[in-house]
Enzyme design. Structure first.
Site, mmCIF file in Angstrom:
data_model
loop_
_atom_site.group_PDB
_atom_site.id
_atom_site.type_symbol
_atom_site.label_atom_id
_atom_site.label_comp_id
_atom_site.label_asym_id
_atom_site.label_seq_id
_atom_site.Cartn_x
_atom_site.Cartn_y
_atom_site.Cartn_z
ATOM 1 N N THR A 215 0.839 -1.162 0.058
ATOM 2 C CA THR A 215 -0.062 0.112 0.132
ATOM 3 C C THR A 215 0.859 1.393 -0.119
ATOM 4 O O THR A 215 2.109 1.117 0.368
ATOM 5 C CB THR A 215 -0.992 -0.014 1.395
ATOM 6 O OG1 THR A 215 -0.147 0.048 2.486
ATOM 7 C CG2 THR A 215 -2.046 -1.316 1.357
ATOM 8 N N ASN A 217 1.124 4.850 1.671
ATOM 9 C CA ASN A 217 0.567 5.596 2.838
ATOM 10 C C ASN A 217 0.268 7.096 2.667
ATOM 11 O O ASN A 217 1.558 7.674 2.439
ATOM 12 C CB ASN A 217 1.396 5.304 4.166
ATOM 13 C CG ASN A 217 1.374 3.870 4.594
ATOM 14 O OD1 ASN A 217 0.577 3.629 5.523
ATOM 15 N ND2 ASN A 217 1.874 2.773 3.922
ATOM 16 N N GLU A 267 -4.487 4.338 3.327
ATOM 17 C CA GLU A 267 -3.511 3.484 2.705
ATOM 18 C C GLU A 267 -4.223 3.177 1.519
ATOM 19 O O GLU A 267 -5.428 2.558 1.438
ATOM 20 C CB GLU A 267 -2.910 2.033 3.460
ATOM 21 C CG GLU A 267 -2.207 2.412 4.723
ATOM 22 C CD GLU A 267 -1.981 1.040 5.395
ATOM 23 O OE1 GLU A 267 -1.452 0.163 4.861
ATOM 24 O OE2 GLU A 267 -2.330 1.073 6.607
#
Length: 354
Positions: A215, A217, A267
């Site tokens: 992911t 952030n 995320e």
């Protein structure tokens, strides 16, 4: 559209415009969210200016008075300035002036505010404002005072009536409430487009990569953050291409309770994307909320749910990972499952060019 900042820039630009068309049709406001009510004001300004042969001008205040005056401990914005400029640019007006709002601006008496910005600064022949427009020190100025000053200084004054959709009055406050509750699909109806978050990718704990779903952030600054949960989104990134690349993705907003997280994080998982994004700015359009945040019994259970979330996103089958948009449309005509996704996507209002 030309964008300008500061009073000197306002005057210089208006003087330059006067060499072509004498005077302006203007509006002034915060326009946080640039929702359907604001868009109606912009349309009125543009059309009135076109018919009169004048320049159309939008003046927006920045920073937001709510932040400068500190009336809310944690005041958050629906549209950061770059996104606001992007949306106003699409309205087709001639000029946008970003007027720096400060404590000295806030202390101006209403009469002085109109003289400085409307009469001398903008050279306004017509001023168009929303029904809830207040101005000057302690918001003392209202429509009644504007009507009086318009007669005194020789400009026309119009008020745009409230805009309703399905019986609901469109206001930035209501949109904030919808987003805070995670109702981003409902907020879209009031905005006229999906709600957008813009953020810089920061280094996280790397939990997503360790479980097979890397992911990005996001640090979104002082933007309004939706309720905890999983959302289907479009991610736009500028890689030197025009238009910027747009990718289907899933966003998680929460504390990651399954792995003992305590801090709120945003995320974004982009299926098929493997390159690092640290330091990049992403523009994320939230389509709808898939589910609320949940603590799972194990990491394996979390992984299975993430896979389900990705497949349940309304745009998952429409754009398969990073294949070109035209290919996806071609498939949508042949694959019934993709066709249903395309219909859902159409309902969400994103199968259009910016």
């Amino acid at each position: 559209m030309r964008a300008h900042t500061g009073l000197k820039s306002i005057r210089a630009s208006i003087l330059a415009a006067r060499s072509r068309k004498v005077g302006t049709v203007a509006t002034i406001g915060n326009f946080d969210g640039v929702h359907l009510g604001h868009q109606e004001i912009f349309r009125r300004v543009r059309e009135t200016a076109r018919r009169a042969g004048l320049q159309s001008v939008i003046v927006t205040l920045h920073p937001h008075p709510g932040k400068v005056l500190g009336k809310a401990a944690d005041f958050r914005l629906l549209t950061p300035l770059p996104e606001k400029i992007r949306q106003i640019r699409s309205s087709g007006v001639d000029h946008l002036f970003v007027l720096r709002f400060s404590h000295s601006t806030a202390r101006l008496a209403p009469r002085d505010f109109v003289r400085r910005y409307v009469v001398k600064g903008l050279g306004a022949r017509v001023l168009i404002v929303g029904y809830d427009f207040f101005f000057g020190r302690d918001r003392e100025g209202d429509s009644a005072l504007l009507e009086k000053l318009a007669r005194e200084w020789g400009f026309q004054f119009q008020v745009v009536a409230p805009i309703r959709r399905h019986g609901v009055l469109i206001k930035s406050t209501l949109i904030r409430e919808k987003i805070n509750a995670g109702e981003v699909a409902e907020a879209r109806k009031l905005l006229g487009r999906p709600y957008v978050l813009i953020g810089v990718v920061r280094k996280g704990r790397g939990l997503g990569s360790r479980i097979g779903f890397p992911t990005a952030n996001l640090d979104v600054g002082d933007a309004v953050i939706p309720a905890k949960g999983i959302y289907s989104v479009w991610v736009e990134m500028d890689r030197g291409k025009y238009p910027p690349e747009r990718l289907p993705a899933v966003m998680s907003i929460g504390t990651n309770p399954t792995v003992g997280g305590k801090t709120l994080s945003l995320e974004v998982h982009i299926p098929g994307w493997k390159k690092p994004l640290y330091g990049r700015t992403l523009r994320v359009e939230l389509l709808e909320r898939i589910r609320s945040e949940k603590k799972f019994d194990s990491v394996d259970a979390l992984k299975r749910q993430i896979a389900k979330d990705i497949h349940s996103a309304p745009h998952h089958h429409l754009v398969s990972y990073r294949r070109p948009w035209t290919w996806a449309l071609r498939e949508a005509k042949q694959d019934p499952r993709a066709k249903r996704a395309a219909q859902t996507f159409h309902r969400l209002g994103r199968d259009r060019k910016d």
